[in-house]
Design an enzyme around this catalytic site. Structure first.
Site, PDB file in Angstrom:
ATOM      1  N   ASP A 239      -0.892   7.052   6.823  1.00 65.56           N
ATOM      2  CA  ASP A 239      -2.039   6.243   6.431  1.00 65.56           C
ATOM      3  C   ASP A 239      -2.211   5.200   7.532  1.00 65.56           C
ATOM      4  O   ASP A 239      -1.387   4.298   7.677  1.00 65.56           O
ATOM      5  CB  ASP A 239      -1.735   5.574   5.080  1.00 65.56           C
ATOM      6  CG  ASP A 239      -2.810   4.559   4.674  1.00 65.56           C
ATOM      7  OD1 ASP A 239      -3.745   4.319   5.458  1.00 65.56           O
ATOM      8  OD2 ASP A 239      -2.690   4.006   3.555  1.00 65.56           O
TER       9      ASP A 239
ATOM     10  N   LYS B 143     -11.793  -1.204   8.082  1.00 70.93           N
ATOM     11  CA  LYS B 143     -11.069  -2.128   8.952  1.00 70.93           C
ATOM     12  C   LYS B 143     -11.598  -1.979  10.388  1.00 70.93           C
ATOM     13  O   LYS B 143     -12.274  -2.848  10.883  1.00 70.93           O
ATOM     14  CB  LYS B 143      -9.571  -1.817   8.955  1.00 70.93           C
ATOM     15  CG  LYS B 143      -8.734  -2.499   7.906  1.00 70.93           C
ATOM     16  CD  LYS B 143      -8.948  -2.069   6.532  1.00 70.93           C
ATOM     17  CE  LYS B 143      -7.787  -2.500   5.647  1.00 70.93           C
ATOM     18  NZ  LYS B 143      -8.160  -2.628   4.262  1.00 70.93           N
TER      19      LYS B 143
ATOM     20  N   TRP C 187       0.814  -1.222   0.000  1.00 68.57           N
ATOM     21  CA  TRP C 187       0.000   0.000   0.000  1.00 68.57           C
ATOM     22  C   TRP C 187       0.842   1.265   0.000  1.00 68.57           C
ATOM     23  O   TRP C 187       0.496   2.244  -0.660  1.00 68.57           O
ATOM     24  CB  TRP C 187      -1.001  -0.021   1.161  1.00 68.57           C
ATOM     25  CG  TRP C 187      -2.080  -1.018   0.873  1.00 68.57           C
ATOM     26  CD1 TRP C 187      -2.302  -2.208   1.515  1.00 68.57           C
ATOM     27  CD2 TRP C 187      -3.048  -0.962  -0.190  1.00 68.57           C
ATOM     28  NE1 TRP C 187      -3.342  -2.881   0.918  1.00 68.57           N
ATOM     29  CE2 TRP C 187      -3.824  -2.139  -0.120  1.00 68.57           C
ATOM     30  CE3 TRP C 187      -3.338  -0.035  -1.193  1.00 68.57           C
ATOM     31  CZ2 TRP C 187      -4.864  -2.409  -1.014  1.00 68.57           C
ATOM     32  CZ3 TRP C 187      -4.376  -0.312  -2.083  1.00 68.57           C
ATOM     33  CH2 TRP C 187      -5.126  -1.477  -1.985  1.00 68.57           C
TER      34      TRP C 187
HETATM   35  N1  PMP Z   1      -3.943   1.890   2.642  1.00 70.52           N
HETATM   36  C1  PMP Z   1      -3.973   0.733   3.339  1.00 70.52           C
HETATM   37  C2  PMP Z   1      -3.045   0.572   4.510  1.00 70.52           C
HETATM   38  C3  PMP Z   1      -4.849  -0.286   2.951  1.00 70.52           C
HETATM   39  O1  PMP Z   1      -4.876  -1.432   3.644  1.00 70.52           O
HETATM   40  C4  PMP Z   1      -5.690  -0.090   1.828  1.00 70.52           C
HETATM   41  C5  PMP Z   1      -6.670  -1.132   1.354  1.00 70.52           C
HETATM   42  N2  PMP Z   1      -6.829  -2.239   2.061  1.00 70.52           N
HETATM   43  C6  PMP Z   1      -5.618   1.123   1.145  1.00 70.52           C
HETATM   44  C7  PMP Z   1      -4.733   2.093   1.585  1.00 70.52           C
HETATM   45  C8  PMP Z   1      -6.512   1.406  -0.035  1.00 70.52           C
HETATM   46  O2  PMP Z   1      -7.752   1.730   0.469  1.00 70.52           O
HETATM   47  P1  PMP Z   1      -9.068   1.958  -0.389  1.00 70.52           P
HETATM   48  O3  PMP Z   1      -9.458   0.630  -0.952  1.00 70.52           O
HETATM   49  O4  PMP Z   1     -10.042   2.487   0.624  1.00 70.52           O
HETATM   50  O5  PMP Z   1      -8.762   2.951  -1.429  1.00 70.52           O
END
Ligand code: PMP
Length: 364
Positions: A174, A198, A104
């Protein structure tokens, strides 16, 4: 056990049973209004009060000062990967710094590079994302617009310890997969963001906590919806917000505060859950391999494998027969992953541990 209680999915993931019950009722009719939550106007007094409560509860859970604004956004954390450099990587500063510590954070790096110049301060790609750097030892440009990192790498199961040092540049985190799972010193951050799916609720809403002084750095001319100031000024009601997601998020914050007793109490439970699962995996010895090196192992996502895709699939199938779901590893690394988000109970972890032990006795 109810299958919802045995959901170890990486996200959207488990929600507290009481919250699911309340949400079910609210779909038919909210006790306060007699109308389904799905039909409530975002311009109603009810929604205005809800937004206010969501913000108050988060402020209290985080111990956040008035120097910070809280906004509820759409577009998931992926939109934040783009909005952050658009808003904060202004020409008055050196290129923002990024830590590439997993799937990510690498996505975040890729999006920042499309917006403008950025620098990778640390890259774990070569070692397969099994470790993390110490934040205080990074060699950062003191004029950098900010440092971006992902506090918990959801895919690889790596987690930074809470930042306890003053960083030389604004710190943007994040926290999508460990938000409110452990106490943090929120006031050390320039910005924190986390999508809901989450630890906070269903997908559809992303919480962004922004230091108000950062808003002064935003360049004029951004499309309104991509400018953080729009959402702060309009109190997260600039365009139609995800009413249902914000409703469930509010229920989850009430549960965390009243039923669990806050983030410190949550941390104690989360520690016990993670310790129990890692200890079980440890007992299985050579039969399993945990992806992350011990020092950096996540309390939220435990990524592991039996070292053989057929055995991994066999365990997923056997677990499913017991009502346990969500154990498939992320498509990028395969294997298995048990996500121990806030709503996953200690009882559920005990059930998973028994399933693992029994599977190994019979099959491995
Ligand atoms: N950051 C993290 C740490 C994630 O785990 C995720 C998706 N699981 C994301 C960003 C992307 O998130 P989204 O699907 O809400 O765009």
């Amino acid at each position: 056990m109810n299958p919802n209680a045995l959901n170890f999915s990486g996200g959207p993931g488990a929600l507290p049973a009481v919250v699911l019950d309340e949400a079910r009722e609210a779909l038919a009719a909210l006790p306060e209004t007699g109308i389904s939550v799905l039909g409530m106007s975002h311009r109603s007094d009810w929604f205005r009060d809800l937004l206010e409560e969501a913000e108050t509860n988060l402020r209290q859970l985080l111990g956040l000062s008035d120097d910070y604004a809280i906004t509820f956004l759409q577009g998931g954390s992926s939109l934040q990967f783009a909005m952050i450099p658009m808003n904060f990587a202004g020409s008055r500063f050196a290129a923002p710094e990024y830590i590439a510590s997993g799937y990510w954070s690498k996505r975040a790096c890729g999006e920042a590079a499309k917006v403008g110049a950025s620098r990778i301060a640390w890259d774990g790609t070569a070692s397969g994302f099994r470790q993390l750097p110490a934040l205080e030892r990074l060699d950062l440009d003191p004029n950098a617009a900010y440092l971006h990192y992902v506090t918990n790498e959801t895919v690889e199961g790596l987690q930074f310890p809470t930042c306890d040092v003053d960083m030389p540049v604004p710190l943007i985190a994040d926290m999508s997969s460990d938000f409110l799972s452990t106490p943090i010193n929120a006031n050390r951050y320039a910005m924190i963001y986390a999508h809901a799916q989450k630890n906070l609720g269903p997908s559809g809403v992303t919480v962004a906590v922004i230091k108000r002084s950062m808003l002064e750095r935003i360049p004029d001319g951004l499309p309104a919806i991509l400018d953080f100031r729009t959402h702060v000024t309009h109190g997260s009601n600039y365009n139609t917000p995800p009413v249902f997601a914000i409703y469930v998020l509010t229920l989850v914050t009430r549960w965390l505060r009243d039923d669990i007793g806050g983030v410190h109490a949550m941390q104690v439970i989360n520690r016990r859950k993670a310790q129990r699962l890692y200890a079980t995996l440890g007992e299985l010895g050579e039969a399993v391999a945990i992806h992350a090196e011990p020092q950096w192992r996540s309390q939220m996502n435990v990524a592991f494998t039996f070292g053989d895709a057929r055995l991994d699939s066999a365990f997923v199938a056997e677990a499913r027969e017991r009502g346990i779901t969500g154990l498939e590893g992320h498509r990028s690394i395969g294997g298995l992953r048990a996500s121990l988000y806030n709503a996953v109970t200690e009882e559920a972890v005990a059930t998973l541990c028994s399933a693992l032990m029994e599977f190994c006795e019979e099959r491995v």
